[in-house]
Write a protein that holds these residues in place. Structure first.
Motif, PDB file in Angstrom:
ATOM      1  N   MET A 437       3.291 -59.920   9.594  1.00  0.00           N
ATOM      2  CA  MET A 437       4.728 -59.753   9.801  1.00  0.00           C
ATOM      3  C   MET A 437       5.328 -60.977  10.477  1.00  0.00           C
ATOM      4  O   MET A 437       6.382 -61.482  10.064  1.00  0.00           O
ATOM      5  N   ILE A 438       4.655 -61.482  11.503  1.00  0.00           N
ATOM      6  CA  ILE A 438       5.163 -62.662  12.213  1.00  0.00           C
ATOM      7  C   ILE A 438       5.123 -63.891  11.307  1.00  0.00           C
ATOM      8  O   ILE A 438       6.041 -64.727  11.320  1.00  0.00           O
ATOM      9  N   ALA A 439       4.069 -64.003  10.487  1.00  0.00           N
ATOM     10  CA  ALA A 439       3.954 -65.152   9.581  1.00  0.00           C
ATOM     11  C   ALA A 439       5.036 -65.143   8.517  1.00  0.00           C
ATOM     12  O   ALA A 439       5.472 -66.211   8.051  1.00  0.00           O
ATOM     13  N   ARG A 440       5.502 -63.967   8.106  1.00  0.00           N
ATOM     14  CA  ARG A 440       6.560 -63.866   7.104  1.00  0.00           C
ATOM     15  C   ARG A 440       7.953 -64.109   7.702  1.00  0.00           C
ATOM     16  O   ARG A 440       8.947 -64.030   6.985  1.00  0.00           O
ATOM     17  N   GLY A 441       8.019 -64.372   8.989  1.00  0.00           N
ATOM     18  CA  GLY A 441       9.318 -64.611   9.616  1.00  0.00           C
ATOM     19  C   GLY A 441      10.057 -63.365  10.032  1.00  0.00           C
ATOM     20  O   GLY A 441      11.253 -63.422  10.343  1.00  0.00           O
ATOM     21  N   VAL A 442       9.367 -62.245  10.056  1.00  0.00           N
ATOM     22  CA  VAL A 442       9.976 -60.982  10.488  1.00  0.00           C
ATOM     23  C   VAL A 442       9.609 -60.766  11.950  1.00  0.00           C
ATOM     24  O   VAL A 442       8.417 -60.734  12.299  1.00  0.00           O
ATOM     25  N   ASP A 443      10.600 -60.649  12.799  1.00  0.00           N
ATOM     26  CA  ASP A 443      10.350 -60.482  14.231  1.00  0.00           C
ATOM     27  C   ASP A 443      10.025 -59.024  14.548  1.00  0.00           C
ATOM     28  O   ASP A 443      10.823 -58.130  14.252  1.00  0.00           O
ATOM     29  N   PRO A 444       8.868 -58.774  15.149  1.00  0.00           N
ATOM     30  CA  PRO A 444       8.562 -57.396  15.550  1.00  0.00           C
ATOM     31  C   PRO A 444       9.529 -56.925  16.633  1.00  0.00           C
ATOM     32  O   PRO A 444       9.964 -57.705  17.488  1.00  0.00           O
ATOM     33  N   ASN A 445       9.857 -55.665  16.591  1.00  0.00           N
ATOM     34  CA  ASN A 445      10.738 -55.094  17.603  1.00  0.00           C
ATOM     35  C   ASN A 445       9.927 -54.249  18.570  1.00  0.00           C
ATOM     36  O   ASN A 445       8.690 -54.235  18.543  1.00  0.00           O
ATOM     37  N   VAL A 446      10.616 -53.550  19.443  1.00  0.00           N
ATOM     38  CA  VAL A 446       9.934 -52.774  20.473  1.00  0.00           C
ATOM     39  C   VAL A 446       9.116 -51.639  19.860  1.00  0.00           C
ATOM     40  O   VAL A 446       8.053 -51.268  20.385  1.00  0.00           O
ATOM     41  N   VAL A 447       9.565 -51.120  18.718  1.00  0.00           N
ATOM     42  CA  VAL A 447       8.805 -50.057  18.047  1.00  0.00           C
ATOM     43  C   VAL A 447       7.500 -50.612  17.497  1.00  0.00           C
ATOM     44  O   VAL A 447       6.438 -49.959  17.592  1.00  0.00           O
ATOM     45  N   SER A 448       7.550 -51.801  16.941  1.00  0.00           N
ATOM     46  CA  SER A 448       6.333 -52.404  16.389  1.00  0.00           C
ATOM     47  C   SER A 448       5.287 -52.625  17.477  1.00  0.00           C
ATOM     48  O   SER A 448       4.107 -52.256  17.322  1.00  0.00           O
ATOM     49  N   TYR A 449       5.698 -53.221  18.588  1.00  0.00           N
ATOM     50  CA  TYR A 449       4.753 -53.479  19.678  1.00  0.00           C
ATOM     51  C   TYR A 449       4.256 -52.182  20.314  1.00  0.00           C
ATOM     52  O   TYR A 449       3.069 -52.063  20.662  1.00  0.00           O
ATOM     53  N   SER A 450       5.149 -51.224  20.485  1.00  0.00           N
ATOM     54  CA  SER A 450       4.729 -49.950  21.080  1.00  0.00           C
ATOM     55  C   SER A 450       3.721 -49.247  20.185  1.00  0.00           C
ATOM     56  O   SER A 450       2.755 -48.629  20.673  1.00  0.00           O
ATOM     57  N   THR A 451       3.928 -49.327  18.866  1.00  0.00           N
ATOM     58  CA  THR A 451       2.971 -48.727  17.931  1.00  0.00           C
ATOM     59  C   THR A 451       1.622 -49.433  18.004  1.00  0.00           C
ATOM     60  O   THR A 451       0.558 -48.794  17.947  1.00  0.00           O
ATOM     61  N   MET A 452       1.657 -50.769  18.156  1.00  0.00           N
ATOM     62  CA  MET A 452       0.408 -51.524  18.270  1.00  0.00           C
ATOM     63  C   MET A 452      -0.328 -51.168  19.568  1.00  0.00           C
ATOM     64  O   MET A 452      -1.563 -51.003  19.568  1.00  0.00           O
ATOM     65  N   LEU A 469       0.941 -55.998  25.291  1.00  0.00           N
ATOM     66  CA  LEU A 469       2.105 -55.877  26.172  1.00  0.00           C
ATOM     67  C   LEU A 469       2.524 -57.255  26.685  1.00  0.00           C
ATOM     68  O   LEU A 469       3.729 -57.548  26.795  1.00  0.00           O
ATOM     69  N   CYS A 470       1.547 -58.117  26.965  1.00  0.00           N
ATOM     70  CA  CYS A 470       1.871 -59.487  27.386  1.00  0.00           C
ATOM     71  C   CYS A 470       2.503 -60.283  26.243  1.00  0.00           C
ATOM     72  O   CYS A 470       3.465 -61.042  26.454  1.00  0.00           O
ATOM     73  N   LYS A 471       1.978 -60.124  25.013  1.00  0.00           N
ATOM     74  CA  LYS A 471       2.578 -60.801  23.864  1.00  0.00           C
ATOM     75  C   LYS A 471       4.017 -60.341  23.634  1.00  0.00           C
ATOM     76  O   LYS A 471       4.884 -61.129  23.242  1.00  0.00           O
ATOM     77  N   MET A 472       4.210 -59.110  23.890  1.00  0.00           N
ATOM     78  CA  MET A 472       5.553 -58.539  23.736  1.00  0.00           C
ATOM     79  C   MET A 472       6.538 -59.221  24.681  1.00  0.00           C
ATOM     80  O   MET A 472       7.651 -59.597  24.299  1.00  0.00           O
ATOM     81  N   ALA A 473       6.119 -59.415  25.928  1.00  0.00           N
ATOM     82  CA  ALA A 473       6.981 -60.082  26.907  1.00  0.00           C
ATOM     83  C   ALA A 473       7.166 -61.557  26.572  1.00  0.00           C
ATOM     84  O   ALA A 473       8.246 -62.130  26.786  1.00  0.00           O
ATOM     85  N   GLU A 474       6.118 -62.206  26.039  1.00  0.00           N
ATOM     86  CA  GLU A 474       6.219 -63.623  25.689  1.00  0.00           C
ATOM     87  C   GLU A 474       7.246 -63.878  24.591  1.00  0.00           C
ATOM     88  O   GLU A 474       7.913 -64.905  24.586  1.00  0.00           O
ATOM     89  N   ARG A 475       7.369 -62.955  23.654  1.00  0.00           N
ATOM     90  CA  ARG A 475       8.325 -63.121  22.553  1.00  0.00           C
ATOM     91  C   ARG A 475       9.721 -62.617  22.921  1.00  0.00           C
ATOM     92  O   ARG A 475      10.610 -62.571  22.061  1.00  0.00           O
ATOM     93  N   GLY A 476       9.917 -62.239  24.183  1.00  0.00           N
ATOM     94  CA  GLY A 476      11.245 -61.836  24.638  1.00  0.00           C
ATOM     95  C   GLY A 476      11.668 -60.450  24.234  1.00  0.00           C
ATOM     96  O   GLY A 476      12.874 -60.136  24.249  1.00  0.00           O
ATOM     97  N   VAL A 477      10.725 -59.591  23.882  1.00  0.00           N
ATOM     98  CA  VAL A 477      11.034 -58.209  23.517  1.00  0.00           C
ATOM     99  C   VAL A 477      10.881 -57.344  24.763  1.00  0.00           C
ATOM    100  O   VAL A 477       9.806 -57.319  25.384  1.00  0.00           O
ATOM    101  N   SER A 485       4.217 -45.913  28.314  1.00  0.00           N
ATOM    102  CA  SER A 485       3.527 -44.632  28.131  1.00  0.00           C
ATOM    103  C   SER A 485       2.276 -44.805  27.277  1.00  0.00           C
ATOM    104  O   SER A 485       1.225 -44.194  27.554  1.00  0.00           O
ATOM    105  N   ALA A 486       2.366 -45.644  26.236  1.00  0.00           N
ATOM    106  CA  ALA A 486       1.185 -45.914  25.411  1.00  0.00           C
ATOM    107  C   ALA A 486       0.111 -46.645  26.206  1.00  0.00           C
ATOM    108  O   ALA A 486      -1.093 -46.355  26.078  1.00  0.00           O
TER     109      ALA A 486
END
Length: 649
Positions: A437-452, A469-477, A485-486
């Motif tokens: 998803m990231i390679a295709r230029g689609v930015d993951p959102n909070v739902v994507s990271y929470s699901t991961m 969770l750290c990657k999520m913060a690095e990308r500004g999400v 909770s997850a």
């Protein structure tokens, strides 16, 4: 004097006022704009008369507050409307402008007439004074008759004085009589806007007239009223807009009241009117009432279109009635109305929500057979259905087919595939889809990271969960409560109370408010770690934040005490829970029986009493409760008690 002259002060509705259901309409014969002259304006504004009068009949808002403008503002506004540069002019504002102009004209005419009358009386008074001073008293005696004149100078003076007094009195009476006659002549020229009982519907939106209606051809030439058709369409469009606004607000009763107002004003509802009311019912999930409006539409000869059926199918989806959505689609196809991609996507989504992948795929094939190209919503629904079943291969297959048809996957598409991986606990596969998803230029959102993160939690991989969770913060999400909770769920599965408490502190530092699920996860981690001290601290922290515990939370709090056999503390927690108005369920019954079974000595009598009380309260007896009951009272006695529990009540 204004009241006597019939110069009524016009009223305007306040912004919060409601549109009238029975308000007095104002007939305006110039639809495109006001005439150029004041005289023409006064002649063209009148009260509604018999049905032979033509013109635009529009309801006015109820009178709520007086509207006044300085005379220069009146002139400016009238010139703007006449020139067509005023933009949208509401009917209420048109009434105020026309009424204000009529008031100004009436005052001018009255002032001119009174000035002329006063000047005339003044001239008569001067003549009388002249006659009084040099009249009969100076006339000589006729010597031929040898008699005195009939009127003495003294009597002539009194006569002229009386005439002058009568003239002054007439100067006072005549203006009052003039105003009285003037009031009768102008009565009915200015309609009074009467205040009515205000329903709970907003006023009609102001209409913006098109340039075509403003053209000389639409007006029929100068001084000629426009045709009735454009006026009726404009009024109906305003009513439809009001119904649509009520539908968006979810106010079905208000939408239906506006619909009834259409017929009261002599208009015929069209397809848009019925679709707007059906949409209002659909937003409330009232499929029965929406169906009734569909039947009314057909009864008067208005044929529904694709939008009508799509609205009804969407209402069925909101009501979780997949069969109803399929019935409407089948009926739509039977009557010969073409279904579009939204129609099929709605039914596919309804079946996907129920996890019925086979029927969802069947409708996709029917869609392709009829030559309708599926949209991305249809494929996302199928991927979601596969994700609910944990069918990773099926989800990946639909992504490949979607890409083969030239549709670019969205963030919701990738998130659905990651969720399918999470259901299966396949962390590596989920990570590959996140990287793709990231390679295709689609930015993951909070739902994507929470699901991961949830995928890592299901696999009990705490380190990877913290990494994402750290990657999520690095990308500004910005993470939300579900993200933490997850993460806490991963800590709970491992029984790491320190990591759970650390995640809770991290969530508080991020300024995110926790909920009962978050604190329940921390308590569950403390229960598995046997940390009763920290469990009580977390529980008190939850109460101090204003979060009301539920039965699951109380069960998690009591579990570490139950494992230690501290049945007194568990009973104390049960009493506190009952004081909060919460009843014992199978989860807390298991904890209570566990406390009695691990106590030293065991408490079989208390366990039996608690079990029978739960049976009287119709608590579900599952296999976990049956197992712990045997540990508390013995296997033989537990079988007898289970027979009592299964006996019909």
């Amino acid at each position: 004097l204004k009241a006597r002259a019939g110069l009524h002060v016009l009223k305007l509705a306040a912004p919060a006022a409601c549109a009238p259901a029975r308000s007095r309409p104002l007939s305006i014969k110039t639809v495109a704009g006001f005439p150029q002259t004041r005289g023409a304006l006064i002649r063209r504004v009148h009260s509604p008369g018999p049905s032979t009068r033509k013109g635009l009949q529009l309801p006015l808002p109820p009178s709520c507050s007086t509207y006044r403008l300085p005379h220069w503002e009146h002139k400016k506004r009238i010139s703007e409307v006449a020139a067509g540069s005023a933009g949208s002019t509401s009917v209420a504002e048109m009434g105020v402008l026309s009424g204000s102009t009529l008031l100004a004209s009436s005052r001018l005419q009255s002032a001119a007439a009174l000035s002329a009358l006063t000047l005339g009386v003044f001239m008569i008074d001067l003549k009388l004074q002249e006659l009084s001073s040099g009249g009969a008293g100076d006339r000589p005696i006729d010597p031929s008759h040898g008699a005195a004149p009939q009127d003495t100078p003294h009597e002539c003076s009194w006569l002229y004085f009386a005439a002058e007094v009568l003239t002054v009195a007439g100067c006072m009476v005549l203006p009052a009589a003039f105003l009285q006659l003037r009031g009768k002549s102008t009565k009915g020229k200015i309609p009074k806007l009467r205040a009515l009982s205000q329903p709970s519907c907003p006023p009609l939106p102001p209409s913006k007239l098109s340039d075509a209606e403003d053209s000389p051809r639409s007006r029929g030439g100068r001084g000629t009223p426009p045709s009735e058709a454009p006026a009726g369409k404009s009024a109906l469009a305003r009513f439809n807009q009001a119904i649509s606004s009520a539908a968006k607000d979810g106010d079905t009763r208000c939408a239906e009241r506006w619909f009834n107002e259409i017929r009261k004003h002599g208009l015929v509802p069209d397809l848009v009117s019925y679709n707007s009311v059906i949409h209002a019912c659909a937003r409330q999930g009232d499929t029965d009432r929406a169906s009734q409006w569909m039947q009314k539409m057909r009864a008067i000869g208005v044929m529904p279109n694709t939008i009508s059926y799509n609205i009804l199918m969407d209402a069925c989806v909101k009501a979780k009635d997949a069969d109803g959505a399929e019935r409407w689609l089948s009926q739509m196809l039977e009557v010969g109305i073409e279904a579009n991609e939204i129609s099929y996507a709605t039914v596919i989504h309804a079946r996907a929500k129920n996890g019925d992948t086979a029927k969802a795929e069947g409708w996709l094939q029917e869609m392709l057979r009829r030559g309708v190209t599926p949209n991305i919503v249809s494929y996302n629904s199928l991927i979601y259905a596969c994700g609910r079943r944990g069918d990773i291969s099926g989800a990946e297959r639909w992504v490949q087919e979607m890409e083969a048809r030239g549709l670019e996957p969205r963030v919701t598409t990738y998130s659905a595939v990651v969720d399918a991986c999470a259901k299966s606990g396949d962390v590596l596969r989920a990570e590959r889809w996140m990287e793709r998803m990231i390679a295709r230029g689609v930015d993951p959102n909070v739902v994507s990271y929470s699901t991961m993160i949830d995928c890592c939690a299901k696999a009990e991989d705490l380190e990877r969960a913290e990494l994402w969770l750290c990657k999520m913060a690095e990308r500004g999400v910005q993470p939300n409560a579900h993200s933490f909770s997850a993460l806490i769920s991963a800590c709970s599965k491992r029984g790491d109370a320190d990591a759970a408490a650390r995640a809770l502190r991290r969530m508080e530092a991020a300024g995110i408010d926790g909920d009962v699920v978050v604190y329940g996860g921390v308590l569950d981690a403390c229960a598995k770690a046997g940390d009763v001290v920290r469990a009580k601290q977390v529980f008190q922290q939850m109460r101090s934040c204003g979060i009301r515990p539920n039965v699951i939370t109380y069960s998690a709090l009591a579990r570490p005490f139950a494992h230690r056999g501290d049945w007194v503390e568990v009973e104390s927690i049960a009493a506190e829970m009952k004081s909060e108005g919460l009843a014992v369920n199978e989860y807390f019954l298991y904890v209570l029986l566990l406390a009695y079974s691990t106590a030293k000595p065991r408490q079989p009598e208390k366990a039996e009493a608690a079990f029978l009380e739960a049976c009287r309260q119709r608590v579900e007896i599952n296999k976990h409760v049956s197992s712990v009951l045997a540990r508390a009272v013995g296997r033989a006695r537990s079988q007898e008690l289970l027979q009592v529990a299964r006996a019909p009540r």
